[in-house]
Design a protein around this motif. Structure first.
Motif, PDB file in Angstrom:
ATOM      1  N   ARG A   1       0.798  -1.231   0.033  1.00 35.24           N
ATOM      2  CA  ARG A   1      -0.030   0.125   0.110  1.00 35.24           C
ATOM      3  C   ARG A   1       0.693   1.207  -0.156  1.00 35.24           C
ATOM      4  N   GLU A   2       1.934   1.107   0.789  1.00 36.64           N
ATOM      5  CA  GLU A   2       2.890   2.433   1.081  1.00 36.64           C
ATOM      6  C   GLU A   2       3.455   2.570  -0.501  1.00 36.64           C
ATOM      7  N   ALA A   3       3.804   1.390  -0.910  1.00 39.13           N
ATOM      8  CA  ALA A   3       4.852   1.698  -2.145  1.00 39.13           C
ATOM      9  C   ALA A   3       3.870   2.116  -3.503  1.00 39.13           C
ATOM     10  N   PHE A   4       2.328   1.613  -3.445  1.00 38.80           N
ATOM     11  CA  PHE A   4       1.628   2.287  -4.303  1.00 38.80           C
ATOM     12  C   PHE A   4       1.331   3.800  -4.202  1.00 38.80           C
ATOM     13  N   ARG A   5       1.090   4.270  -2.908  1.00 39.02           N
ATOM     14  CA  ARG A   5       0.899   5.488  -2.594  1.00 39.02           C
ATOM     15  C   ARG A   5       2.127   6.322  -3.023  1.00 39.02           C
ATOM     16  N   ALA A   6       3.167   6.013  -2.557  1.00 36.62           N
ATOM     17  CA  ALA A   6       4.626   6.484  -3.096  1.00 36.62           C
ATOM     18  C   ALA A   6       4.820   6.832  -4.561  1.00 36.62           C
ATOM     19  N   TYR A   7       4.327   5.672  -5.385  1.00 34.46           N
ATOM     20  CA  TYR A   7       4.280   5.844  -6.772  1.00 34.46           C
ATOM     21  C   TYR A   7       3.538   6.827  -7.526  1.00 34.46           C
ATOM     22  N   VAL A   8       2.217   6.924  -6.867  1.00 36.92           N
ATOM     23  CA  VAL A   8       1.315   7.685  -7.426  1.00 36.92           C
ATOM     24  C   VAL A   8       1.675   9.193  -7.047  1.00 36.92           C
ATOM     25  N   THR A   9       1.941   9.501  -5.946  1.00 40.99           N
ATOM     26  CA  THR A   9       2.406  10.603  -5.269  1.00 40.99           C
ATOM     27  C   THR A   9       3.718  11.247  -6.396  1.00 40.99           C
ATOM     28  N   ALA A  10       4.570  10.231  -6.722  1.00 42.14           N
ATOM     29  CA  ALA A  10       5.658  10.589  -7.465  1.00 42.14           C
ATOM     30  C   ALA A  10       5.289  11.006  -9.004  1.00 42.14           C
ATOM     31  N   GLN A  11       4.097  10.574  -9.500  1.00 43.34           N
ATOM     32  CA  GLN A  11       3.846  10.933 -10.681  1.00 43.34           C
ATOM     33  C   GLN A  11       3.108  12.112 -10.846  1.00 43.34           C
ATOM     34  N   LEU A  12       2.761  12.927  -9.983  1.00 45.93           N
ATOM     35  CA  LEU A  12       1.847  14.224 -10.034  1.00 45.93           C
ATOM     36  C   LEU A  12       2.545  15.026 -10.373  1.00 45.93           C
ATOM     37  N   PRO A  13       2.083  16.079 -11.365  1.00 48.91           N
ATOM     38  CA  PRO A  13       2.383  17.502 -11.313  1.00 48.91           C
ATOM     39  C   PRO A  13       2.426  18.373 -10.209  1.00 48.91           C
ATOM     40  N   GLY A  14       2.791  19.652 -10.093  1.00 47.41           N
ATOM     41  CA  GLY A  14       3.005  20.178  -8.872  1.00 47.41           C
ATOM     42  C   GLY A  14       1.607  20.852  -8.532  1.00 47.41           C
ATOM     43  N   ASP A  15       0.838  21.073  -9.263  1.00 52.34           N
ATOM     44  CA  ASP A  15      -0.306  21.328  -8.650  1.00 52.34           C
ATOM     45  C   ASP A  15      -1.573  20.595  -8.773  1.00 52.34           C
ATOM     46  N   VAL A  16      -1.240  19.249  -8.731  1.00 52.14           N
ATOM     47  CA  VAL A  16      -2.317  18.405  -8.915  1.00 52.14           C
ATOM     48  C   VAL A  16      -1.999  17.362  -7.484  1.00 52.14           C
TER      49      VAL A  16
END
Length: 457
Positions: free
Chosen positions: A342-357
């Motif tokens: 779960r932590e790995a998935f959330r970290a993966y998603v967060t790393a893909q986000l543009p700065g204002d998303v």
């Protein structure tokens, strides 16, 4: 022979056993809908009365949710605990049912006679195979062959919120030498099977948030971040070109499949072309260096179960949506920790986000994989007993699904679990027109009698 007398009793009493099963199936014990709470209690009470009719000290045990049913039989030899669940799935869409889902019918089909009703295959029919085996044994011998605890749950189809607390509070009462679970199926509907590994589960819902409101795509398209575009990239990046999941550390700690187990699976002659062809596909996806059975039984997965955002109604609306959503599930195998995934998935998603998303996450649960200790002599004794009853020799198999109770028995009670079921691939469990083969019910009951005999011999 004592076993022969029990088997003959099962054969002779099959019509009565079917009447009892039909009576239980008439109770609409839908656990996920509060409107059926009284029916769930009624199903629990019905089981208590049925066990008491066999001479079993059974009681309804209320919980914050739906009741448990617990019954005890003292005896010598091994102490067995049998688990099943009396709750069922909702019946929607009702219009697709050919008969009333709670008016069980015996039907002739091209593949033989079946009993059709909600819960027939999952899990009332399966549960009653063991009860009927015990009934026949008691009628022939006057006693059951060993100490047995009956443990029936009423929330399996709604996440089992009361299960673990109840097990923890009553651990000394429930603990036995071996747990028996009848909530699985036969391999390709013909080979009796003992499930030795179950995948765990992590489920996450993610919401990608961009602008404050939906935007006009003509005014803002190309300039403002589109949450659906961002989510699409996240979803697409979950797998590489070879089918492997890309989350960092996802495969860490996963053991190699035992060579003997791999050889046995190979000997089953699994036809993946037919398996996929039955659902309109033909080309295996997933890890290209693994066999199809390995992929569905012993390898982890990442799957998108639902994705939505923007305007999806009739016609067209040219908006740039403020939010996009997805439901993602991971099937886990031995060596994987649900919290780490779960932590790995959330970290993966967060790393893909543009700065204002930004992203918001909602957890829907998680459980570890379960691997049974097949070195326990009970497994081979049960496998031989199954092979004596069915035309095909019984096999040890994996299961791509998740049955959390098997893991709970190990984690909470320190017990190994023997998973044996008689469901068939076309039973339509959770779907309209659910059924259970009369062969499964009859021979399943005989199988449990044989297994009881084998475990106490």
């Amino acid at each position: 022979m004592s076993l022969d007398a029990v088997l003959s009793r099962i054969d002779d009493q099959l019509p009565d056993a079917l009447e009892r099963l039909q009576a239980l199936l008439r109770i609409p014990s839908i656990s996920t809908d509060p409107a059926y709470a009284k029916d769930c209690r009624a199903a629990a009470d019905w089981l208590v009365a049925d066990l008491q009719a066999i001479g079993i000290d059974a009681r309804r045990r209320d919980t914050p949710g739906h009741p448990m049913v617990v019954g005890h039989v003292p005896g010598d030899g091994p102490h067995l605990l049998f688990y099943g669940h009396y709750d069922v799935q909702p019946v929607d869409p009702l219009e697709l049912w050919k008969t009333d889902p709670f008016d069980p019918q015996i039907e002739d089909t091209p593949k033989g006679k079946v009993i059709r009703a909600r819960g027939a295959g999952d899990d009332k029919g399966q549960l009653m195979t063991f009860v009927e085996a015990c009934r026949a044994w008691k009628e022939v011998h006057g006693t059951l062959p060993c100490a047995i605890t009956f443990f029936f749950e009423g929330e399996e189809e709604s996440g089992s919120p009361s299960l673990v607390p109840f097990m923890q509070e009553n651990a000394d009462e429930l603990r036995a030498d071996l747990a028996l679970i009848c909530d699985t199926g036969m391999f390709q509907s013909k080979t009796p099977a003992i499930v030795t590994m179950l995948r765990g589960m992590v489920t996450e819902e993610v919401t990608i948030k961009g602008p404050d409101v939906d935007l006009h795509s003509g005014f803002f398209g190309g300039l403002a971040a589109n949450p659906i575009h961002v989510l699409g990239g996240i979803v697409a990046g979950l797998h590489d070109k070879t089918g492997r999941v890309t989350l960092p550390g996802f495969y860490d700690g996963i053991p190699d499949l035992d060579p003997e187990m791999r050889a046995q699976w190979h000997g089953l002659g699994f036809d993946h072309a037919t398996f996929l062809g039955d659902v309109g596909l033909k080309i295996p996806a997933g890890e290209q260096d693994r066999t199809p059975l390995e992929m569905i039984w012993s390898r982890p997965t990442a799957e998108v179960n639902g994705i939505w955002g923007g305007y999806t109604g009739a016609g067209f609306k040219t908006v740039l949506p403020a939010e996009a959503h997805a439901k993602i599930s991971f099937r886990l195998v031995e060596g994987q920790d649900p919290d780490r995934i779960r932590e790995a998935f959330r970290a993966y998603v967060t790393a893909q986000l543009p700065g204002d998303v930004r992203a918001e996450f909602h957890t829907h649960g998680g459980s570890s994989a379960s691997v049974m200790k097949t070195s326990d002599p009970a497994f081979e004794a049960a496998r031989k007993a199954l092979s004596d009853e069915w035309p095909e020799e019984a096999a040890y198999v994996g299961c791509g699904g998740s049955i959390p109770i098997a893991g709970h028995f190990g984690e909470v009670l320190g017990m190994n679990a023997l998973l044996i079921g008689f469901g068939k691939d076309d039973d339509a469990i959770h779907s309209p027109n659910e059924k259970y083969d009369l062969e499964s019910f009859h021979k399943g009951t005989r199988s449990w009698a044989r297994i009881l005999d084998a475990l106490v011999s």
